[in-house]
Design a protein around this motif. Structure first.
Motif, PDB file in Angstrom:
ATOM      1  N   ILE A   1       7.520  -9.503 -80.481  1.00 38.70           N
ATOM      2  CA  ILE A   1       8.028  -8.174 -80.843  1.00 38.70           C
ATOM      3  C   ILE A   1       6.871  -7.215 -81.127  1.00 38.70           C
ATOM      4  N   MET A   2       5.860  -7.697 -81.867  1.00 40.21           N
ATOM      5  CA  MET A   2       4.708  -6.842 -82.165  1.00 40.21           C
ATOM      6  C   MET A   2       3.936  -6.494 -80.892  1.00 40.21           C
ATOM      7  N   LEU A   3       3.912  -7.410 -79.922  1.00 39.85           N
ATOM      8  CA  LEU A   3       3.267  -7.110 -78.642  1.00 39.85           C
ATOM      9  C   LEU A   3       4.002  -5.972 -77.937  1.00 39.85           C
ATOM     10  N   LEU A   4       5.347  -6.051 -77.920  1.00 41.00           N
ATOM     11  CA  LEU A   4       6.147  -4.994 -77.287  1.00 41.00           C
ATOM     12  C   LEU A   4       5.938  -3.654 -77.992  1.00 41.00           C
ATOM     13  N   ILE A   5       5.992  -3.684 -79.329  1.00 42.65           N
ATOM     14  CA  ILE A   5       5.796  -2.450 -80.090  1.00 42.65           C
ATOM     15  C   ILE A   5       4.403  -1.884 -79.838  1.00 42.65           C
ATOM     16  N   SER A   6       3.391  -2.755 -79.818  1.00 40.54           N
ATOM     17  CA  SER A   6       2.013  -2.317 -79.621  1.00 40.54           C
ATOM     18  C   SER A   6       1.838  -1.640 -78.267  1.00 40.54           C
ATOM     19  N   ILE A   7       2.451  -2.223 -77.232  1.00 33.28           N
ATOM     20  CA  ILE A   7       2.353  -1.632 -75.888  1.00 33.28           C
ATOM     21  C   ILE A   7       3.025  -0.267 -75.865  1.00 33.28           C
ATOM     22  N   ILE A   8       4.199  -0.155 -76.521  1.00 35.45           N
ATOM     23  CA  ILE A   8       4.901   1.130 -76.576  1.00 35.45           C
ATOM     24  C   ILE A   8       4.055   2.175 -77.300  1.00 35.45           C
TER      25      ILE A   8
ATOM     26  N   GLU B   1      13.175  -5.760 -90.405  1.00 33.80           N
ATOM     27  CA  GLU B   1      13.955  -6.953 -90.045  1.00 33.80           C
ATOM     28  C   GLU B   1      13.048  -8.163 -89.819  1.00 33.80           C
ATOM     29  N   LEU B   2      11.867  -7.908 -89.269  1.00 34.13           N
ATOM     30  CA  LEU B   2      10.917  -8.983 -88.989  1.00 34.13           C
ATOM     31  C   LEU B   2      10.093  -9.366 -90.214  1.00 34.13           C
ATOM     32  N   GLY B   3      10.226  -8.597 -91.286  1.00 28.63           N
ATOM     33  CA  GLY B   3       9.475  -8.885 -92.505  1.00 28.63           C
ATOM     34  C   GLY B   3       8.004  -8.504 -92.423  1.00 28.63           C
ATOM     35  N   ILE B   4       7.675  -7.584 -91.510  1.00 22.80           N
ATOM     36  CA  ILE B   4       6.288  -7.135 -91.357  1.00 22.80           C
ATOM     37  C   ILE B   4       5.995  -6.052 -92.389  1.00 22.80           C
ATOM     38  N   SER B   5       4.825  -6.108 -92.997  1.00 27.61           N
ATOM     39  CA  SER B   5       4.419  -5.113 -93.986  1.00 27.61           C
ATOM     40  C   SER B   5       4.428  -3.714 -93.361  1.00 27.61           C
TER      41      SER B   5
ATOM     42  N   PHE C   1       2.012  -2.163 -90.435  1.00 31.93           N
ATOM     43  CA  PHE C   1       2.559  -1.459 -89.271  1.00 31.93           C
ATOM     44  C   PHE C   1       2.011  -0.039 -89.194  1.00 31.93           C
ATOM     45  N   GLY C   2       1.886   0.627 -90.336  1.00 25.48           N
ATOM     46  CA  GLY C   2       1.343   1.981 -90.357  1.00 25.48           C
ATOM     47  C   GLY C   2      -0.086   2.032 -89.833  1.00 25.48           C
ATOM     48  N   ILE C   3      -0.917   1.066 -90.252  1.00 24.95           N
ATOM     49  CA  ILE C   3      -2.306   0.998 -89.779  1.00 24.95           C
ATOM     50  C   ILE C   3      -2.326   0.756 -88.274  1.00 24.95           C
ATOM     51  N   VAL C   4      -1.494  -0.195 -87.826  1.00 26.79           N
ATOM     52  CA  VAL C   4      -1.408  -0.503 -86.390  1.00 26.79           C
ATOM     53  C   VAL C   4      -0.992   0.743 -85.609  1.00 26.79           C
TER      54      VAL C   4
ATOM     55  N   ILE D   1     -10.004  -4.236 -80.363  1.00 21.74           N
ATOM     56  CA  ILE D   1      -9.941  -4.140 -81.826  1.00 21.74           C
ATOM     57  C   ILE D   1      -8.511  -3.881 -82.279  1.00 21.74           C
ATOM     58  N   PHE D   2      -7.776  -3.066 -81.529  1.00 16.98           N
ATOM     59  CA  PHE D   2      -6.378  -2.763 -81.851  1.00 16.98           C
ATOM     60  C   PHE D   2      -5.547  -4.036 -81.927  1.00 16.98           C
ATOM     61  N   PHE D   3      -5.655  -4.897 -80.909  1.00 19.47           N
ATOM     62  CA  PHE D   3      -4.866  -6.129 -80.905  1.00 19.47           C
ATOM     63  C   PHE D   3      -5.371  -7.120 -81.952  1.00 19.47           C
TER      64      PHE D   3
END
Length: 419
Positions: free
Chosen positions: A313-320, A347-351, A355-358, A404-406
């Motif tokens: 899911i984070m990979l998909l979000i990161s690409i978007i 829902e995924l329990g990610i901080s 997510f904001g930094i990413v 560095i992003f990933f």
């Protein structure tokens, strides 16, 4: 309602309608279809701009413009060159470090690129550095202006996600330093590859002389960030302090700014702030439509039906996020996409801080990826080179920043505040 909202928004953008008006008109289309009174548009526009935290936005922009267009940027670069200029390709390191330091003053990628580029690109060219590669490096270093605090995009994200600006600022340093580190490594490799010259010989006397000239600029981020993290003032109050400090330093210490120049800088900052604020206002109805028709929850459900693995899911979000940075202006991307992604991230329990930094780092990379590559346009304006030539030279730095992003996406332990 989701297809109406997003399709009308995309069609309006393709027609050349400004982003702010595309946002609000797509919301109007949904409200008309849903038989909701259009008075809602005005109410939500006022409500979305009614936030104490948003006071920081115009003041950080103004403070950055004051420092960028005065002597401060020049003396900071002179000090950095005195310390590192003797290394082979040392002026490339100076370019990155100057970008990182100016990031802690301006909070803006474009302002960082303009300030460092106007001072360093002519000098780099004179010393025998390739002009296009130098412009590309400084444009890439300008992306750090959005990550190292104070960061205007972090303020916008914090307001939308209802997170602490202070917490986001504390967690922005390590990602910014990692971005600067990879740019320095790539710059040094290119310096050896193209046999860039060494600078002037190291001199303690010269270091001391340039340090005392630059001390007032060095103190600015110390005062701003020290005041925030020590609790003496909030980020919004820190922005006000930054403006007052920048005016006092420019007028009474460096004496490089007349009242007329100050007024012109104020006008430019007001225009930049107005663009951001009208996008924020127009996002109010857009956010209300998303919430009222539960569109983010629907998006979340659709994505989770594909996979519940947080890494995928984070990979998909990161690409978007990376794709959004390519085609959308920074503020617009954060304002539009944050409400869509938040339910999924929760829902995924990610901080939400992680997510904001990413999000901010991913969108920052978009500032050197055409067609909406603001930093490249700024560098092109300084050098007179076609943007295509600079874009070709920026590819190694772009790949390094994506790596560095990933790393930040998948190794949150790199950020001490998230451990």
């Amino acid at each position: 309602m989701a297809p109406i909202l997003f399709l009308s928004f995309i069609v309006l953008l393709l027609m050349g309608v400004p982003v702010a008006f595309s946002i609000v008109l797509s919301s109007v289309a949904v409200l008309v279809k849903g038989n909701v009174q259009l008075l809602m548009i005005v109410q939500r526009m006022f409500a979305s701009a009614d936030s104490f935290s948003l006071i920081a936005v115009p003041f950080f922009i103004f403070a950055g413009d004051l420092m960028a267009k005065g002597t401060v940027s020049k003396v900071l670069v002179e000090f950095a060159e005195a310390v590192l200029g003797t290394i082979k390709g040392g002026l490339s390191i100076v370019s990155v470090l100057a970008g990182m330091f100016f990031a802690a003053i301006s909070g803006s990628g474009a302002a960082t690129t303009a300030a460092v580029g106007a001072t360093l690109i002519p000098e780099l060219k004179k010393r025998g550095y390739d002009e296009a590669r130098s412009a590309a490096l400084i444009a890439a270093a300008g992306t750090i202006g959005m990550v190292i605090p104070p960061s205007v995009p972090m303020v916008l994200y914090a307001v939308i996600a209802e997170e602490s600006v202070n917490t986001l600022f504390k967690n922005g340093f390590i990602p910014g330093i990692l971005m600067g580190g990879i740019l320095i490594i790539i710059a040094l490799v290119e310096a050896r590859r193209f046999n860039y010259p060494k600078g002037t010989a190291f001199s303690i006397k010269n270091v001391a002389k340039t340090f005392f000239k630059a001390i007032w600029g060095i103190l600015m981020p110390v005062i701003i960030l020290g005041g925030i993290f020590s609790g003496y003032f909030t980020p919004s109050e820190a922005a006000d302090v930054a403006v007052i400090y920048a005016i006092l330093v420019s007028i009474f210490i460096y004496r490089d700014m007349s009242p007329k120049q100050l007024f012109e800088i104020m006008k430019g900052s007001a225009k930049t702030s107005a663009v951001i604020m009208i996008i924020i206002s127009c996002s109010g109805p857009f956010g209300w439509v998303l919430a009222n028709w539960k569109i983010p929850e629907a998006v979340s459900g659709a994505v989770l039906s594909l996979s519940t693995n947080p890494y995928i899911i984070m990979l998909l979000i990161s690409i978007i996020v990376l794709i959004a940075g390519i085609f959308m202006e920074t503020s617009s991307a954060i304002i539009i996409l944050t409400p869509v992604f938040l339910p999924l991230v929760k829902e995924l329990g990610i901080s939400l801080v992680h997510f904001g930094i990413v999000f901010v780092v991913g969108i920052a990379i978009g500032m050197i990826t055409p067609p909406v590559a603001i930093n490249l346009f700024v560098a092109s304006g300084i050098t007179g080179l076609p943007i295509e030539k600079i874009a070709k030279s920026v590819i190694p730095y772009l790949l390094g920043l994506i790596a560095i992003f990933f790393l930040i996406v998948y190794v949150p332990m790199l950020i001490p505040g998230l451990m």
